[in-house]
Motif scaffolding. Structure first.
Motif, mmCIF file in Angstrom:
data_model
loop_
_atom_site.group_PDB
_atom_site.id
_atom_site.type_symbol
_atom_site.label_atom_id
_atom_site.label_comp_id
_atom_site.label_asym_id
_atom_site.label_seq_id
_atom_site.Cartn_x
_atom_site.Cartn_y
_atom_site.Cartn_z
ATOM 1 N N SER A 170 0.826 -1.214 0.000
ATOM 2 C CA SER A 170 0.000 0.000 0.000
ATOM 3 C C SER A 170 0.858 1.262 0.000
ATOM 4 C CB SER A 170 -0.938 0.010 1.210
ATOM 5 O OG SER A 170 -1.892 -1.010 1.088
ATOM 6 N N VAL A 171 1.996 1.211 0.692
ATOM 7 C CA VAL A 171 2.924 2.350 0.670
ATOM 8 C C VAL A 171 3.479 2.527 -0.745
ATOM 9 C CG1 VAL A 171 5.141 3.200 1.534
ATOM 10 C CG2 VAL A 171 3.494 2.197 3.114
ATOM 11 N N THR A 172 3.839 1.418 -1.384
ATOM 12 C CA THR A 172 4.316 1.469 -2.771
ATOM 13 C C THR A 172 3.237 2.052 -3.675
ATOM 14 O OG1 THR A 172 5.745 -0.444 -2.406
ATOM 15 C CG2 THR A 172 5.186 0.073 -4.692
ATOM 16 N N ALA A 173 1.993 1.603 -3.488
ATOM 17 C CA ALA A 173 0.882 2.114 -4.297
ATOM 18 C C ALA A 173 0.728 3.622 -4.125
ATOM 19 C CB ALA A 173 -0.415 1.401 -3.911
ATOM 20 N N ALA A 174 0.792 4.100 -2.880
ATOM 21 C CA ALA A 174 0.652 5.532 -2.630
ATOM 22 C C ALA A 174 1.816 6.315 -3.229
ATOM 23 C CB ALA A 174 0.555 5.793 -1.125
ATOM 24 N N ALA A 175 3.024 5.752 -3.148
ATOM 25 C CA ALA A 175 4.194 6.434 -3.704
ATOM 26 C C ALA A 175 4.105 6.527 -5.227
ATOM 27 C CB ALA A 175 5.472 5.715 -3.279
ATOM 28 N N VAL A 176 3.708 5.433 -5.869
ATOM 29 C CA VAL A 176 3.582 5.436 -7.338
ATOM 30 C C VAL A 176 2.480 6.403 -7.760
ATOM 31 C CG1 VAL A 176 2.894 4.030 -9.331
ATOM 32 C CG2 VAL A 176 4.545 3.137 -7.676
ATOM 33 N N ALA A 177 1.327 6.334 -7.089
ATOM 34 C CA ALA A 177 0.229 7.241 -7.424
ATOM 35 C C ALA A 177 0.647 8.696 -7.227
ATOM 36 C CB ALA A 177 -0.999 6.919 -6.567
ATOM 37 N N SER A 178 1.350 8.979 -6.127
ATOM 38 C CA SER A 178 1.809 10.354 -5.873
ATOM 39 C C SER A 178 2.780 10.815 -6.941
ATOM 40 C CB SER A 178 2.475 10.440 -4.497
ATOM 41 O OG SER A 178 1.551 10.159 -3.487
ATOM 42 N N GLY A 179 3.698 9.935 -7.319
ATOM 43 C CA GLY A 179 4.647 10.282 -8.377
ATOM 44 C C GLY A 179 3.947 10.601 -9.689
#
Length: 195
Positions: free
Chosen positions: A121-130
């Protein structure tokens, strides 16, 4: 158009997954099945390209573009785990492999498992934010990007809530019933092993 494409990508994900697993285990063509499974990231690339083209052609940045970024982030963060889980079950049911090992049910072993899922979920949030920051930069001052900025908060709130849930497994670990090991498999997997 973007929302329709997100739906098409989600349906396409499951169709490619089913086709890849069926080719791999029913048709006994593991390389062809793997090739179909490896085509799944192309759906996210297609969604990313169409979203960028939509913004480039002057579309006003909206919740649709934010949803596309969050969808891509979720797929990056959790897609591999989902495919691996389904592949294990297909290998068992269709290919005669032993049943897949389920996650631990009790104690700190379960807490570690939940922590690993939370990292997705942290990876998902980081990718979405990027992706959202790239879209904001791409649009520049030409459009109202507040809705895109709002989706960054949505992505991190979701990761934060998931983190609190994962942390609860470490703070209040579930105890194994008397006579059962803490790292025991879920009951249905143990029962299948006896058969």
């Amino acid at each position: 158009m973007i929302v329709t494409l997100i739906v098409i990508c989600e349906v396409g994900f499951w169709v490619l997954l089913a086709a890849g697993l069926a080719t791999r285990y029913l048709l006994k063509m593991p390389r062809a099945g793997l090739a179909l499974l490896l085509c799944e990231p192309l759906l996210e690339v297609l969604l990313l390209v169409v979203t960028a083209i939509d913004l480039k052609n002057g579309a006003e940045p909206s919740w649709r573009h934010g949803l596309a970024a969050v969808y891509i982030g979720y797929t990056v963060g959790h897609g591999h785990r989902t495919v691996k889980w389904l592949d294990g079950h297909a290998a068992h049911r269709l290919g005669g492999a032993p049943p897949p090992v389920g996650p631990p049910r009790y104690g700190m072993a379960r807490a570690r498992h939940e922590g690993k899922v939370w990292l997705g979920s942290v990876t998902a949030a980081a990718v979405a934010s990027g992706l959202l920051l790239l879209a904001i930069w791409y649009v520049g001052d030409a459009g109202d990007t507040e809705s895109l900025k709002g989706w960054i908060g949505v992505a991190w709130r979701a990761a934060g809530i998931h983190g609190l849930i994962a942390l609860s497994y470490a703070i209040w670990p579930r105890k194994a019933p008397a006579g059962e090991r803490e790292d025991a498999l879920p009951t249905r997997d143990r029962d299948r092993d006896r058969v």
